[in-house]
Scaffold this motif. Structure first.
Motif, mmCIF file in Angstrom:
data_model
loop_
_atom_site.group_PDB
_atom_site.id
_atom_site.type_symbol
_atom_site.label_atom_id
_atom_site.label_comp_id
_atom_site.label_asym_id
_atom_site.label_seq_id
_atom_site.Cartn_x
_atom_site.Cartn_y
_atom_site.Cartn_z
ATOM 1 N N THR A 266 0.829 -1.206 0.000
ATOM 2 C CA THR A 266 0.000 0.000 0.000
ATOM 3 C C THR A 266 0.863 1.256 0.000
ATOM 4 O OG1 THR A 266 -1.746 -1.179 1.200
ATOM 5 C CG2 THR A 266 -1.815 1.224 1.232
ATOM 6 N N THR A 267 1.879 1.254 0.857
ATOM 7 C CA THR A 267 2.772 2.416 0.954
ATOM 8 C C THR A 267 3.530 2.644 -0.352
ATOM 9 O OG1 THR A 267 3.034 2.047 3.334
ATOM 10 C CG2 THR A 267 4.682 3.418 2.241
ATOM 11 N N LEU A 268 4.092 1.562 -0.901
ATOM 12 C CA LEU A 268 4.881 1.704 -2.125
ATOM 13 C C LEU A 268 4.012 2.059 -3.322
ATOM 14 C CD1 LEU A 268 7.451 -1.205 -1.746
ATOM 15 C CD2 LEU A 268 7.808 1.235 -1.378
ATOM 16 N N ASN A 269 2.821 1.540 -3.382
ATOM 17 C CA ASN A 269 1.916 1.921 -4.478
ATOM 18 C C ASN A 269 1.580 3.401 -4.418
ATOM 19 O OD1 ASN A 269 1.700 -0.545 -5.780
ATOM 20 N ND2 ASN A 269 -0.001 -1.236 -4.498
ATOM 21 N N LYS A 270 1.350 3.899 -3.205
ATOM 22 C CA LYS A 270 1.078 5.319 -3.041
ATOM 23 C C LYS A 270 2.285 6.151 -3.459
ATOM 24 C CE LYS A 270 -0.327 8.722 0.432
ATOM 25 N NZ LYS A 270 -0.661 8.921 1.870
ATOM 26 N N ALA A 271 3.486 5.715 -3.020
ATOM 27 C CA ALA A 271 4.710 6.438 -3.386
ATOM 28 C C ALA A 271 4.931 6.397 -4.894
ATOM 29 C CB ALA A 271 5.905 5.832 -2.651
ATOM 30 N N ALA A 272 4.652 5.259 -5.511
ATOM 31 C CA ALA A 272 4.832 5.143 -6.962
ATOM 32 C C ALA A 272 3.873 6.057 -7.708
ATOM 33 C CB ALA A 272 4.631 3.682 -7.388
ATOM 34 N N LYS A 273 2.637 6.137 -7.250
ATOM 35 C CA LYS A 273 1.670 7.028 -7.892
ATOM 36 C C LYS A 273 2.098 8.489 -7.746
ATOM 37 C CE LYS A 273 -2.365 4.023 -7.411
ATOM 38 N NZ LYS A 273 -3.702 3.835 -6.791
ATOM 39 N N GLU A 274 2.561 8.853 -6.563
ATOM 40 C CA GLU A 274 3.015 10.234 -6.346
ATOM 41 C C GLU A 274 4.225 10.552 -7.215
ATOM 42 O OE1 GLU A 274 3.731 10.464 -2.205
ATOM 43 O OE2 GLU A 274 1.607 10.609 -1.638
ATOM 44 N N ALA A 275 5.188 9.616 -7.291
ATOM 45 C CA ALA A 275 6.375 9.839 -8.118
ATOM 46 C C ALA A 275 6.003 9.939 -9.595
ATOM 47 C CB ALA A 275 7.378 8.700 -7.896
ATOM 48 N N ALA B 251 3.123 10.933 -10.782
ATOM 49 C CA ALA B 251 2.426 12.208 -10.987
ATOM 50 C C ALA B 251 3.422 13.359 -11.044
ATOM 51 C CB ALA B 251 1.409 12.428 -9.877
ATOM 52 N N GLU B 252 4.407 13.335 -10.164
ATOM 53 C CA GLU B 252 5.420 14.396 -10.168
ATOM 54 C C GLU B 252 6.230 14.378 -11.452
ATOM 55 O OE1 GLU B 252 8.995 16.060 -7.239
ATOM 56 O OE2 GLU B 252 7.948 14.178 -6.789
ATOM 57 N N HIS B 253 6.564 13.185 -11.934
ATOM 58 C CA HIS B 253 7.326 13.079 -13.172
ATOM 59 C C HIS B 253 6.524 13.603 -14.358
ATOM 60 C CE1 HIS B 253 8.302 10.704 -16.863
ATOM 61 N NE2 HIS B 253 9.476 11.256 -16.616
ATOM 62 N N LYS B 254 5.243 13.257 -14.393
ATOM 63 C CA LYS B 254 4.409 13.721 -15.502
ATOM 64 C C LYS B 254 4.238 15.239 -15.469
ATOM 65 C CE LYS B 254 1.814 9.449 -16.220
ATOM 66 N NZ LYS B 254 0.495 8.779 -16.158
ATOM 67 N N ALA B 255 4.087 15.816 -14.253
ATOM 68 C CA ALA B 255 3.973 17.272 -14.148
ATOM 69 C C ALA B 255 5.258 17.936 -14.621
ATOM 70 C CB ALA B 255 3.659 17.658 -12.703
ATOM 71 N N ALA B 256 6.418 17.389 -14.189
ATOM 72 C CA ALA B 256 7.697 17.956 -14.625
ATOM 73 C C ALA B 256 7.878 17.775 -16.124
ATOM 74 C CB ALA B 256 8.838 17.280 -13.866
ATOM 75 N N GLU B 257 7.386 16.659 -16.629
ATOM 76 C CA GLU B 257 7.510 16.423 -18.062
ATOM 77 C C GLU B 257 6.672 17.416 -18.858
ATOM 78 O OE1 GLU B 257 7.682 12.436 -20.840
ATOM 79 O OE2 GLU B 257 6.113 12.590 -19.305
ATOM 80 N N LEU C 201 14.856 13.560 -15.829
ATOM 81 C CA LEU C 201 15.362 12.189 -15.881
ATOM 82 C C LEU C 201 15.360 11.552 -14.493
ATOM 83 C CD1 LEU C 201 16.618 9.949 -17.574
ATOM 84 C CD2 LEU C 201 18.880 10.961 -17.117
ATOM 85 N N GLY C 202 15.719 12.351 -13.489
ATOM 86 C CA GLY C 202 15.707 11.837 -12.115
ATOM 87 C C GLY C 202 14.309 11.478 -11.641
ATOM 88 N N LEU C 203 13.352 12.345 -11.963
ATOM 89 C CA LEU C 203 11.964 12.048 -11.582
ATOM 90 C C LEU C 203 11.452 10.798 -12.294
ATOM 91 C CD1 LEU C 203 10.443 15.648 -11.565
ATOM 92 C CD2 LEU C 203 11.000 14.218 -9.596
ATOM 93 N N TRP C 204 11.868 10.644 -13.547
ATOM 94 C CA TRP C 204 11.476 9.430 -14.272
ATOM 95 C C TRP C 204 12.084 8.193 -13.620
ATOM 96 C CZ3 TRP C 204 14.744 5.916 -16.622
ATOM 97 C CH2 TRP C 204 14.116 4.910 -17.349
ATOM 98 N N ALA C 205 13.361 8.313 -13.221
ATOM 99 C CA ALA C 205 14.020 7.181 -12.567
ATOM 100 C C ALA C 205 13.359 6.851 -11.232
ATOM 101 C CB ALA C 205 15.505 7.497 -12.369
ATOM 102 N N ILE C 206 13.030 7.914 -10.485
ATOM 103 C CA ILE C 206 12.362 7.697 -9.196
ATOM 104 C C ILE C 206 11.019 7.004 -9.391
ATOM 105 C CG2 ILE C 206 11.282 8.863 -7.251
ATOM 106 C CD1 ILE C 206 13.508 10.966 -7.431
ATOM 107 N N ALA C 207 10.263 7.499 -10.378
ATOM 108 C CA ALA C 207 8.957 6.887 -10.644
ATOM 109 C C ALA C 207 9.112 5.439 -11.088
ATOM 110 C CB ALA C 207 8.214 7.694 -11.703
ATOM 111 N N ALA C 208 10.106 5.184 -11.950
ATOM 112 C CA ALA C 208 10.309 3.815 -12.429
ATOM 113 C C ALA C 208 10.729 2.894 -11.288
ATOM 114 C CB ALA C 208 11.367 3.808 -13.534
ATOM 115 N N CYS C 209 11.653 3.383 -10.456
ATOM 116 C CA CYS C 209 12.090 2.568 -9.314
ATOM 117 C C CYS C 209 10.947 2.330 -8.328
ATOM 118 C CB CYS C 209 13.267 3.245 -8.612
ATOM 119 S SG CYS C 209 14.800 3.258 -9.586
ATOM 120 N N SER C 210 10.137 3.367 -8.121
ATOM 121 C CA SER C 210 9.003 3.215 -7.205
ATOM 122 C C SER C 210 8.020 2.181 -7.730
ATOM 123 C CB SER C 210 8.301 4.558 -7.013
ATOM 124 O OG SER C 210 9.172 5.496 -6.409
#
Length: 401
Positions: free
Chosen positions: A119-128, A130-136, A254-263
């Protein structure tokens, strides 16, 4: 000759208080009777045991009890071994159940933790994400601006170094080349937004050969050259200034994309771990149920074996007690002749040989009738009495048969 004795059984008579009866205690008789009923011998033999304890029946009964005691000891030993084995298996099963309960509890905790982690990681992945898409989205607009800036710089540089230089030097080879170059410079001046006077005078001045230009034409060409060169330098400075910001934005994106992918990858692995933890939890609870069911079965079996052992112990104690009672009864003085009804009464109680009991009743009545005749008859009747006494052995033979 006196009348024949009646075959009807006499009313219940108290047993004579002889030395033999006094010796045979009620407890010993009852112990022997219970043991006789328990031993595995024919009914006729049981009747013989009870009717002749001080004679052959007692000897045979002792042998039967000895054999029964040996069998009871063997059965008790087997029952004790079975109970010990069942208790050991029950103890092992209890340990297995305790371990299964522990595993079930641990896997339940692990499954809950895995679920919470997912649950925690899914939430973190969704947030990451969303942040990556906004930055993109923001980076896309900025990238378009930087791309446009570089395009304008490239266009200005190409016209400055190409068409404008060609016109300033008068190096066109024909009118078409000159016209195309003039049009390119004129378009760039329009994009730059130079003064209208300079923009209007530029085509004629640039289209005049260098040796034919008048001072005004020369001034116009110099002004155009200065404006175009200035625009090129201005665009170059902007590109240089924004290049660091562009690199930083790209790196951040690129960092936000990596964070989102790792999450997302972590969330996926956590999901797999949750599935495995849940399966382990189910297996542990299933093992716990099997162990609990086996414990119930073994407990029932152990209880049954303990009951069987107790029954064997009771049988062994009963036979041991009867053996001692028989020895005491055999050591007692033999019963008198008039105490024969006691044996018949014992046979009646076990109800094993009704025909033998009827024959004994006839034998019992014969001496009683003879005794009655002795009291009322005179000496001349002695011969008749002797005849009746002679018939008594015949009845005894019937009883023995």
């Amino acid at each position: 000759r006196p009348p024949a004795p009646s075959l009807a059984r006499p009313a219940f008579r108290a047993r004579p208080t002889s030395l033999f009866v006094d010796t045979m205690s009620a407890a010993d008789i009852e112990a022997v009777r219970k043991a006789v009923q328990a031993v595995d011998v024919p009914s006729e033999a049981k009747a013989l045991f009870l009717s002749d304890l001080s004679g052959t029946g007692g000897v045979l009964l002792s042998a039967a009890l000895t054999d029964a005691q040996r069998k009871a000891a063997n059965e008790l030993r087997s029952a004790s071994e079975a109970v010990a084995a069942a208790d050991a298996e029950l103890a092992t099963c209890k340990e297995a159940l305790a371990e299964a309960e522990k595993q079930a509890e641990e896997t339940s905790v692990a499954a809950d933790e895995a679920k919470a982690k997912v649950t925690t990681l899914n939430k973190a992945a969704k947030e990451a994400d969303a942040e990556h898409k906004a930055a993109e989205r923001d980076g896309t607009a900025q990238a378009k601006y930087w791309a446009q800036l570089r395009e304008e710089h490239e266009k200005a540089s190409a016209i400055c170094d190409g068409s404008l230089k060609l016109l300033c030097e008068g190096g066109w080879i024909d009118e078409d080349v000159k016209a195309a170059s003039v049009q390119a410079v004129e378009s760039l001046l329009s994009d730059i937004g130079v003064e209208k006077v300079l923009a209007a005078a530029a085509p004629a001045a640039l289209g005049t050969a260098p040796d034919l230009r008048k001072p005004f034409d020369t001034m116009v060409v110099e002004g155009v050259t200065e404006c175009v060169a200035g625009k090129v330098n201005e665009l170059k400075m902007k590109i240089d200034e924004d290049s660091s910001a562009e690199r930083l934005a790209k790196a951040e994106l690129l960092g936000l994309w990596a964070i989102a992918a790792c999450s997302m990858d972590d969330a996926g692995k956590a999901g797999e771990a949750e599935v495995e933890a849940s399966a382990s939890n189910k297996r542990a609870h299933a093992d716990e149920g099997i162990a609990r069911k086996r414990l119930k079965t073994l407990t029932t079996r152990s209880t049954a074996l303990a009951t069987s052992k107790a029954t064997c112990e009771e049988a062994a104690d009963m036979i041991e007690e009867a053996t001692a009672a028989v020895e005491r009864l055999k050591a007692a003085p033999p019963p008198a002749a008039e105490e024969a009804p006691i044996a018949a009464a014992a046979e009646d109680e076990v109800e094993e040989a009704p025909m033998a009991a009827a024959a004994e009743d006839e034998v019992e009545e014969a001496p009683i009738a003879a005794a009655a005749e002795d009291e009322v008859e005179e000496a001349p009747m002695a011969a008749a009495v002797e005849d009746e006494v002679e018939e008594a052995p015949v009845a005894m033979e019937v009883e023995a048969s």
